[in-house]
Design a protein around this motif. Structure first.
Motif, PDB file in Angstrom:
ATOM      1  N   GLY A   1       4.360  11.494   6.599  1.00 48.78           N
ATOM      2  CA  GLY A   1       4.152  12.509   5.573  1.00 48.78           C
ATOM      3  C   GLY A   1       5.341  12.619   4.632  1.00 48.78           C
ATOM      4  N   ALA A   2       6.554  12.525   5.190  1.00 49.84           N
ATOM      5  CA  ALA A   2       7.756  12.592   4.356  1.00 49.84           C
ATOM      6  C   ALA A   2       7.835  11.396   3.418  1.00 49.84           C
ATOM      7  N   ILE A   3       7.476  10.203   3.916  1.00 50.32           N
ATOM      8  CA  ILE A   3       7.504   9.004   3.080  1.00 50.32           C
ATOM      9  C   ILE A   3       6.509   9.124   1.935  1.00 50.32           C
ATOM     10  N   LEU A   4       5.292   9.589   2.231  1.00 44.02           N
ATOM     11  CA  LEU A   4       4.283   9.751   1.183  1.00 44.02           C
ATOM     12  C   LEU A   4       4.771  10.697   0.095  1.00 44.02           C
ATOM     13  N   GLY A   5       5.329  11.835   0.500  1.00 44.70           N
ATOM     14  CA  GLY A   5       5.800  12.806  -0.481  1.00 44.70           C
ATOM     15  C   GLY A   5       6.963  12.283  -1.297  1.00 44.70           C
ATOM     16  N   PHE A   6       7.892  11.589  -0.640  1.00 44.65           N
ATOM     17  CA  PHE A   6       9.083  11.081  -1.310  1.00 44.65           C
ATOM     18  C   PHE A   6       8.742  10.002  -2.325  1.00 44.65           C
ATOM     19  N   LEU A   7       7.803   9.129  -1.975  1.00 44.11           N
ATOM     20  CA  LEU A   7       7.494   7.996  -2.839  1.00 44.11           C
ATOM     21  C   LEU A   7       6.363   8.266  -3.828  1.00 44.11           C
ATOM     22  N   ALA A   8       5.391   9.060  -3.428  1.00 45.66           N
ATOM     23  CA  ALA A   8       4.191   9.229  -4.269  1.00 45.66           C
ATOM     24  C   ALA A   8       4.008  10.640  -4.811  1.00 45.66           C
ATOM     25  N   GLY A   9       4.756  11.613  -4.311  1.00 43.98           N
ATOM     26  CA  GLY A   9       4.647  12.971  -4.837  1.00 43.98           C
ATOM     27  C   GLY A   9       3.548  13.782  -4.169  1.00 43.98           C
ATOM     28  N   GLU A  10       3.116  14.824  -4.840  1.00 49.58           N
ATOM     29  CA  GLU A  10       2.150  15.762  -4.256  1.00 49.58           C
ATOM     30  C   GLU A  10       0.748  15.160  -4.169  1.00 49.58           C
ATOM     31  N   ILE A  11       0.052  15.550  -3.107  1.00 50.99           N
ATOM     32  CA  ILE A  11      -1.322  15.096  -2.874  1.00 50.99           C
ATOM     33  C   ILE A  11      -2.292  15.989  -3.648  1.00 50.99           C
ATOM     34  N   GLU A  12      -3.281  15.367  -4.267  1.00 50.44           N
ATOM     35  CA  GLU A  12      -4.336  16.126  -4.944  1.00 50.44           C
ATOM     36  C   GLU A  12      -5.548  16.321  -4.042  1.00 50.44           C
ATOM     37  N   ARG A  13      -5.986  15.247  -3.375  1.00 50.68           N
ATOM     38  CA  ARG A  13      -7.111  15.355  -2.439  1.00 50.68           C
ATOM     39  C   ARG A  13      -7.014  14.237  -1.404  1.00 50.68           C
ATOM     40  N   ALA A  14      -7.742  14.420  -0.298  1.00 54.18           N
ATOM     41  CA  ALA A  14      -7.684  13.445   0.793  1.00 54.18           C
ATOM     42  C   ALA A  14      -8.952  13.483   1.623  1.00 54.18           C
ATOM     43  N   SER A  15      -9.220  12.368   2.300  1.00 55.76           N
ATOM     44  CA  SER A  15     -10.343  12.259   3.232  1.00 55.76           C
ATOM     45  C   SER A  15      -9.941  11.262   4.311  1.00 55.76           C
ATOM     46  N   TYR A  16     -10.449  11.449   5.539  1.00 54.30           N
ATOM     47  CA  TYR A  16     -10.057  10.527   6.611  1.00 54.30           C
ATOM     48  C   TYR A  16     -11.249  10.156   7.483  1.00 54.30           C
ATOM     49  N   GLU A  17     -11.104   9.054   8.211  1.00 53.67           N
ATOM     50  CA  GLU A  17     -12.038   8.641   9.258  1.00 53.67           C
ATOM     51  C   GLU A  17     -11.249   8.509  10.552  1.00 53.67           C
ATOM     52  N   TRP A  18     -11.904   8.874  11.671  1.00 51.30           N
ATOM     53  CA  TRP A  18     -11.225   8.954  12.971  1.00 51.30           C
ATOM     54  C   TRP A  18     -11.926   8.066  13.985  1.00 51.30           C
ATOM     55  N   GLU A  19     -11.138   7.398  14.814  1.00 57.39           N
ATOM     56  CA  GLU A  19     -11.667   6.507  15.846  1.00 57.39           C
ATOM     57  C   GLU A  19     -11.394   7.132  17.211  1.00 57.39           C
ATOM     58  N   PRO A  20     -12.422   7.377  18.062  1.00 56.43           N
ATOM     59  CA  PRO A  20     -12.247   8.188  19.268  1.00 56.43           C
ATOM     60  C   PRO A  20     -11.583   7.510  20.456  1.00 56.43           C
ATOM     61  N   ARG A  21     -11.598   6.183  20.547  1.00 52.61           N
ATOM     62  CA  ARG A  21     -11.062   5.537  21.744  1.00 52.61           C
ATOM     63  C   ARG A  21      -9.549   5.705  21.850  1.00 52.61           C
ATOM     64  N   THR A  22      -8.837   5.501  20.750  1.00 49.97           N
ATOM     65  CA  THR A  22      -7.377   5.625  20.770  1.00 49.97           C
ATOM     66  C   THR A  22      -6.880   6.821  19.961  1.00 49.97           C
ATOM     67  N   GLY A  23      -7.758   7.387  19.112  1.00 47.97           N
ATOM     68  CA  GLY A  23      -7.332   8.465  18.234  1.00 47.97           C
ATOM     69  C   GLY A  23      -6.733   7.973  16.927  1.00 47.97           C
ATOM     70  N   SER A  24      -6.929   6.689  16.615  1.00 42.66           N
ATOM     71  CA  SER A  24      -6.459   6.154  15.341  1.00 42.66           C
ATOM     72  C   SER A  24      -7.229   6.789  14.187  1.00 42.66           C
ATOM     73  N   SER A  25      -6.626   6.754  13.007  1.00 45.21           N
ATOM     74  CA  SER A  25      -7.310   7.278  11.827  1.00 45.21           C
ATOM     75  C   SER A  25      -6.830   6.547  10.583  1.00 45.21           C
ATOM     76  N   ILE A  26      -7.666   6.565   9.563  1.00 45.36           N
ATOM     77  CA  ILE A  26      -7.303   6.052   8.245  1.00 45.36           C
ATOM     78  C   ILE A  26      -7.631   7.144   7.232  1.00 45.36           C
ATOM     79  N   THR A  27      -6.639   7.487   6.420  1.00 43.52           N
ATOM     80  CA  THR A  27      -6.782   8.544   5.422  1.00 43.52           C
ATOM     81  C   THR A  27      -6.579   7.951   4.039  1.00 43.52           C
TER      82      THR A  27
END
Length: 363
Positions: A200-226
């Motif tokens: 989260g710190a890297i995203l804010g430092f390099l890309a600035g403030e977030i306007e919107r977001a969406s994610y998908e979640w995988e239940p076996r390991t708890g991985s996600s892609i946002t």
């Protein structure tokens, strides 16, 4: 603004002015990674506090603190420090101990450096912001990733004249997201709260403030892609790779501009692919580009007894403590590790707690 500025450092005893400092916490992380930074910072460690008196005395002997306490309020009243460092754990209900401790320290008249996470909610961050304004004392969170030399150099590349605008960013980090039914429980979200501060710190430092977001979640390991849309217009993704091999390098960051991009692997290996012309298609006999447009590789050597190949520097611990101390001594405002940066990370944390996968949420 240039973020990565290599310089020769002073040792603690060489400073003309040092800050009277107290420390709350004497655990393993503080012992390994924070107390040792004082060798290179303008800090006069006069006292430390820990609920375990024997541990407090043992750490004090190693790092030269003159006195120890088991009650932090007693220490603050007695010592009247300029600055307080806080590295603690969690309350039984899953909240962050350091949040209330930081409040006590600024009310006592001290500036605060605290290890992440800053708090467990956006509301708690806003309370600290109000308290900081009321007391005039600054509160910094140890967002070490933004002090990695390689990540600071990424920021400089993005700001450089040949990169163009940042158009997209990708961050990979190994962290699981608990099941939806567990996200209301702070204790079950503890690991996620503890570690979302890094990507989260890297995203804010390099890309600035977030306007919107969406994610998908995988239940076996708890991985996600946002996926993200940033207020700058850039797009991005964060891949939380909970199922990756534990012996592999943890993370990867890639930023893409307009005809140029750069990648940081393992936190310390940076490749900058500069703008260049494609060799003549179907006729060029070599992949070697001219020196003025060829990729640049930055990687530390680990043979010499240099400061820069010590993990306290490659992992940003000394640079973040120096930024805090030098800002306080100069009576200036923090530019990194701010409560505003922590506020955005907490909004991201609450997004995962309250938003269902596949739903786009505005920030």
């Amino acid at each position: 603004m240039t973020h990565h500025v290599p310089r020769d450092l002073l040792y603690n005893f060489e400073y003309d002015r040092r800050l009277k400092a107290c420390f709350i916490g004497a655990g393993g992380h503080a012992y390994r990674n924070v107390y040792p930074t004082f060798r290179y910072a303008p800090v006069d460690l006069v006292a430390l506090c820990d609920l375990d008196e024997n541990r407090a005395k043992g750490v004090a002997r190693v790092f030269g603190a003159e006195r120890t306490y088991t009650d932090h309020n007693e220490m603050l009243v007695t010592e009247k420090p300029d600055v307080v460092f806080i590295v603690t754990s969690y309350t039984p209900d899953g909240h962050v101990q350091a949040t209330a401790l930081a409040g006590d320290a600024v009310r006592a008249g001290a500036h605060v450096w605290m290890e992440k996470p800053t708090a467990a909610s956006v509301a708690e961050i806003e309370e600290l912001q109000a308290l900081s304004r009321e007391t005039g004392k600054q509160i910094m969170t140890g967002l070490k990733k933004t002090f990695f030399p390689a990540i600071e150099k990424l920021r400089d590349i993005i700001d450089g004249p040949s990169f163009g605008a940042l158009t997209s960013i990708s961050v990979r980090y190994p962290q699981n997201l608990p099941a939806p039914q567990d996200r209301g429980n702070l204790n079950k979200m503890r690991s996620f709260l503890d570690h979302i501060y890094h990507p989260g710190a890297i995203l804010g430092f390099l890309a600035g403030e977030i306007e919107r977001a969406s994610y998908e979640w995988e239940p076996r390991t708890g991985s996600s892609i946002t996926t993200f849309r940033f207020k700058s217009g850039a797009i991005g993704q964060m891949h939380l790779t909970a199922g990756q091999a534990r012996g592999a390098p943890l993370e990867r960051v890639e930023v893409v501009g307009e005809g140029s991009h750069a990648i940081v692997e393992n936190g310390n290996r940076l490749i900058h692919y500069r703008p260049s012309k494609l060799p003549t298609y179907g006729r060029s006999s070599s992949y070697i580009l001219p020196e003025d447009t060829a990729p640049l590789l930055y990687e530390p050597e680990f043979s010499l007894g240099q400061l820069y190949n010590n993990n306290m520097f490659t992992l940003g611990y000394v640079p973040e403590v120096l930024h805090f101390c030098e800002t306080v001594l100069a009576d200036k405002s923090l530019t990194k590790g701010t409560l505003e940066a922590a506020h955005q990370i907490m909004k991201l944390f609450e997004f995962y707690r309250t938003t269902e996968q596949g739903v786009t949420a505005s920030f």
